[in-house]
Write a protein that holds these residues in place. Structure first.
Motif, PDB file in Angstrom:
ATOM      1  N   PRO A 120     -10.748   3.596  -2.742  1.00 26.47           N
ATOM      2  CA  PRO A 120     -10.320   4.274  -1.513  1.00 26.47           C
ATOM      3  C   PRO A 120     -11.447   4.553  -0.541  1.00 26.47           C
ATOM      4  O   PRO A 120     -11.262   4.462   0.678  1.00 26.47           O
ATOM      5  CB  PRO A 120      -9.686   5.566  -2.033  1.00 26.47           C
ATOM      6  N   SER A 121     -12.621   4.850  -1.045  1.00 25.28           N
ATOM      7  CA  SER A 121     -13.733   5.156  -0.148  1.00 25.28           C
ATOM      8  C   SER A 121     -14.284   3.909   0.536  1.00 25.28           C
ATOM      9  O   SER A 121     -15.035   4.019   1.522  1.00 25.28           O
ATOM     10  CB  SER A 121     -14.859   5.847  -0.918  1.00 25.28           C
ATOM     11  N   SER A 174      -9.234  -0.879   0.338  1.00 22.40           N
ATOM     12  CA  SER A 174      -8.826   0.456  -0.116  1.00 22.40           C
ATOM     13  C   SER A 174      -8.094   0.404  -1.450  1.00 22.40           C
ATOM     14  O   SER A 174      -8.038   1.409  -2.161  1.00 22.40           O
ATOM     15  CB  SER A 174      -7.938   1.122   0.938  1.00 22.40           C
ATOM     16  N   SER A 222       0.823  -1.214   0.000  1.00 22.81           N
ATOM     17  CA  SER A 222       0.000   0.000   0.000  1.00 22.81           C
ATOM     18  C   SER A 222       0.855   1.262   0.000  1.00 22.81           C
ATOM     19  O   SER A 222       0.572   2.226  -0.736  1.00 22.81           O
ATOM     20  CB  SER A 222      -0.918  -0.003   1.226  1.00 22.81           C
ATOM     21  N   GLN A 281       1.257   4.230  -3.004  1.00 26.45           N
ATOM     22  CA  GLN A 281       1.163   5.659  -2.714  1.00 26.45           C
ATOM     23  C   GLN A 281       2.501   6.380  -2.855  1.00 26.45           C
ATOM     24  O   GLN A 281       2.597   7.562  -2.546  1.00 26.45           O
ATOM     25  CB  GLN A 281       0.645   5.851  -1.287  1.00 26.45           C
ATOM     26  N   ALA A 301      -4.007   2.711   4.486  1.00 28.54           N
ATOM     27  CA  ALA A 301      -5.046   2.694   3.468  1.00 28.54           C
ATOM     28  C   ALA A 301      -4.870   3.839   2.470  1.00 28.54           C
ATOM     29  O   ALA A 301      -4.373   4.921   2.819  1.00 28.54           O
ATOM     30  CB  ALA A 301      -6.427   2.784   4.147  1.00 28.54           C
ATOM     31  N   ARG A 302      -5.264   3.595   1.241  1.00 26.75           N
ATOM     32  CA  ARG A 302      -5.176   4.635   0.215  1.00 26.75           C
ATOM     33  C   ARG A 302      -6.207   5.725   0.496  1.00 26.75           C
ATOM     34  O   ARG A 302      -7.374   5.454   0.758  1.00 26.75           O
ATOM     35  CB  ARG A 302      -5.452   4.030  -1.177  1.00 26.75           C
ATOM     36  N   TYR A 347     -12.618   1.828   2.195  1.00 27.86           N
ATOM     37  CA  TYR A 347     -11.831   1.493   3.387  1.00 27.86           C
ATOM     38  C   TYR A 347     -12.653   1.664   4.655  1.00 27.86           C
ATOM     39  O   TYR A 347     -12.666   0.778   5.517  1.00 27.86           O
ATOM     40  CB  TYR A 347     -10.584   2.372   3.446  1.00 27.86           C
TER      41      TYR A 347
END
Length: 334
Positions: free
Chosen positions: A259-260, A255, A189, A193, A332-333, A262
């Motif tokens: 992303p939402s 995620s 992860s 990023q 998490a992203r 998560y």
């Protein structure tokens, strides 16, 4: 008379010593054989040694026929080959192997004896006694605990039932593998990023390990301060409190997809972990009908003791969602 005169003349001539009467022939001229080693020493000094003409054999002494031992490098070569000759002897090699196995056995016994003073190795093996079927069923139970009905733990008076034979028994295999997978997923992860670094991964691992040990310590101290007697060991507490890493992995992977997702995944796995922990520990911390998890009567479960146990159970269950969010919030992203 002539012979005596001739002998006297030979004694007067330089470099021509008198012949020795035993052999009956004159000593050769010194000028012909000028090497002093060609002549005998001691009582026979000055007498010509015919054997000195023959070159010395590299393997034997000329006089005694003994093996020739070269001076200098030869000794080192012979000494260096002695271990090889020793190991080529089957009897010596077998004795050396038996001696080595004996030393290894004594070292293992000493190590086990020292470890058993602090941690029972047989007890640790119990927590890792799992198989593939148990792992698959336990992972499904951790993610979907709401459909499970029987939370009781089978008990054997002789020894605890191994986890592979009892689904509700705690184990340390899944927590250990989940902890390692959590670190790997966290590294992936951070790499997505573009925030990955070996130092950051090391900080993540050390932080998670410290929090896990601190959580066990807090629960153990709470049990002591609240004077609650249970059959839970430190390994049981570590196992139950570490099952949350399975839900944390699910939340971080969610995620990756969106992303939402998560936060939605974190809410679900937190509720599932809290439900699983409360139902699993209820039969050991808060048994029903004043009987403990193994069917033994215990009057201390009523009244004030029962309230303390209920508070402890809620504290342990409510601590899981907070820890899960704290350890995944930076992985998490966004």
């Amino acid at each position: 008379m002539r012979k005596a005169r001739r002998t006297a003349e030979m004694q007067q001539e330089p470099g021509n010593p008198m012949p020795y009467p035993q052999f009956g022939y004159p000593q050769p001229n010194v000028n012909t054989h000028s090497d002093p080693s060609m002549y005998m020493a001691g009582p026979q000094a000055g007498i010509y040694n015919p054997a000195a003409q023959a070159p010395l054999s590299p393997n034997y002494y000329p006089q005694q026929g003994m093996p020739f031992m070269p001076v200098g490098g030869g000794n080192e070569q012979n000494n260096f080959s002695m271990p090889t000759q020793f190991l080529q002897n089957p009897v010596m090699a077998n004795m050396a192997m038996q001696y080595g196995h004996s030393l290894m056995g004594q070292g293992k016994e000493a190590l086990d004896r020292e470890l058993n003073k602090y941690v029972s190795t047989s007890r640790i093996k119990y927590y890792f006694s799992v198989d593939t079927a148990y792992v698959a069923k336990k992972l499904a139970l951790l993610v979907f605990p709401f459909t499970h009905r029987d939370w009781s733990v089978k008990y054997n008076p002789d020894e605890p039932v191994q986890p592979r034979y009892e689904l509700n028994a705690p184990d340390l295999y899944i927590p250990a593998m989940a902890f390692v997978t959590y670190l790997l997923i966290g590294g992936v992860s951070l790499g997505i990023q573009e925030r990955f670094s070996p130092e950051g991964l090391g900080i993540q691992a050390s932080t998670a390990l410290i929090w896990a040990l601190l959580e066990v310590l807090v629960i153990w101290v709470t049990l002591y301060l609240m004077n609650i007697q249970t059959k839970l060991t430190s390994f049981d507490i570590l196992a139950f409190s570490s099952y949350k890493y399975v839900g944390m992995i699910v939340a971080v992977i969610a995620s990756f997809i969106m992303p939402s997702a998560y936060h939605l995944a974190l809410i679900y796995v937190s509720a599932a972990t809290m439900f699983f922990l409360i139902r699993s520990l209820k039969v050991q911390i808060l048994p029903e009908s004043s009987r403990d998890a193994y069917g033994e009567n215990n009057a201390s479960f009523s009244g004030e003791g029962s309230k303390r146990r209920t508070y402890l159970l809620l504290f342990m269950g409510g601590l899981q969602p907070l820890m899960m969010w704290w350890l995944t919030r930076q992985l998490a992203r966004p």
